[in-house]
Design an enzyme around this catalytic site. Structure first.
Site, PDB file in Angstrom:
ATOM      1  N   CYS A  88       1.060   0.332   5.821  1.00  0.00           N
ATOM      2  CA  CYS A  88       1.420  -0.996   6.346  1.00  0.00           C
ATOM      3  C   CYS A  88       2.802  -1.427   5.822  1.00  0.00           C
ATOM      4  O   CYS A  88       3.790  -0.832   6.219  1.00  0.00           O
ATOM      5  CB  CYS A  88       0.317  -1.994   6.035  1.00  0.00           C
ATOM      6  N   HIS A 194      -4.623  -0.250   6.828  1.00  0.00           N
ATOM      7  CA  HIS A 194      -5.033  -0.257   5.411  1.00  0.00           C
ATOM      8  C   HIS A 194      -6.239   0.658   5.180  1.00  0.00           C
ATOM      9  O   HIS A 194      -7.373   0.184   5.165  1.00  0.00           O
ATOM     10  CB  HIS A 194      -5.427  -1.677   4.990  1.00  0.00           C
ATOM     11  N   GLU A 196      -7.259   1.846   2.501  1.00  0.00           N
ATOM     12  CA  GLU A 196      -7.884   1.575   1.190  1.00  0.00           C
ATOM     13  C   GLU A 196      -8.888   0.421   1.282  1.00  0.00           C
ATOM     14  O   GLU A 196      -9.605   0.153   0.336  1.00  0.00           O
ATOM     15  CB  GLU A 196      -6.796   1.289   0.139  1.00  0.00           C
TER      16      GLU A 196
END
Ligand SMILES: NC(=O)CC[C@H](N)C(=O)O
Length: 216
Positions: A88, A194, A196
């Site tokens: 990002c 994202h 994560e």
């Protein structure tokens, strides 16, 4: 005693100047081949890692903090020589060109030969989750849950060395180029979303695999 640890291991750095770095660190702890995870804030930290993740957050703020802490040039050198993954805002930082940049401009690290458009999908309230395909790295049938938060898109590939890893399904009126959300250029990886923020660590595994290969 027979060790079950992989012979080769890497020290992974996560740029911790701003943004969602903690989540990457937690996820990396579950990946085989990771010896140590280091929060990177200084040149000395950067010198101690084999590879680097630049997290999501706010690219203009990240650039400002990097500039004030003397990290812009060390980072520019690092990303051109060692495996680096930008997610990002991190993807924006890695790009050679960015449109819709902060008024007055913002510093980029560059090195990834693409043009990104910041905030392609609107503001925070336009965040969304979707399943993506990564045919070349995860197989044709597998999908990956991707969270997009004020996300950029790759609007132009500037060099043949950039391989498209994943695209959004094109919507009516969208050009093909407005759908690229993951690319690889050698040891550089960039994703507009994202990874994560999900419990799926396959892209982290893939990045560690790239870093292990680069270390051999
Ligand atoms: N989730 C994110 O990292 C958002 C990126 C942000 N819009 C930027 O330009 O930096």
């Amino acid at each position: 005693m027979v060790s079950t640890e992989p012979i080769n291991q890497v020290t992974v750095g996560v740029l911790a100047l701003q943004g969602a770095f903690i989540e990457h660190i937690h996820m990396l702890r579950s990946i085989p081949g990771v010896k140590q995870v280091i929060e990177v804030r200084t040149k000395a930290h950067l010198e101690s890692v084999d590879c680097l993740i630049i997290p999501g957050g706010e690219s203009s703020a990240m650039a400002l903090i990097a500039e004030r802490s003397g990290m812009l040039e060390p980072l520019r050198q690092f990303v051109r020589t060692k495996p680096t993954w930008g997610t990002c805002a991190g993807m924006i930082m890695l790009s050679d060109e960015a449109t819709n940049a902060k008024q007055g401009g913002q510093e980029l690290l560059g090195g990834l030969h693409v043009r990104v458009n910041r905030n392609q999908f609107g503001s925070q309230k336009d965040s969304f989750k979707t399943n993506l395909h990564f045919p070349t790295i995860l197989g044709e049938k597998q999908s990956f849950p991707a969270v997009f938060i004020r996300a950029p898109v790759i609007s132009k590939i500037l060099d043949d060395s950039v391989e498209v890893l994943s695209r959004l399904e094109a919507k009516v009126g969208q050009t093909d180029a407005e759908t690229i959300v993951a690319v690889r250029q050698g040891n550089m990886l960039a994703t507009a979303f994202h990874p994560e923020l999900t419990s799926d660590n396959r892209l982290h595994q893939y990045f560690v695999h790239l870093a292990l290969q680069a270390k051999q």
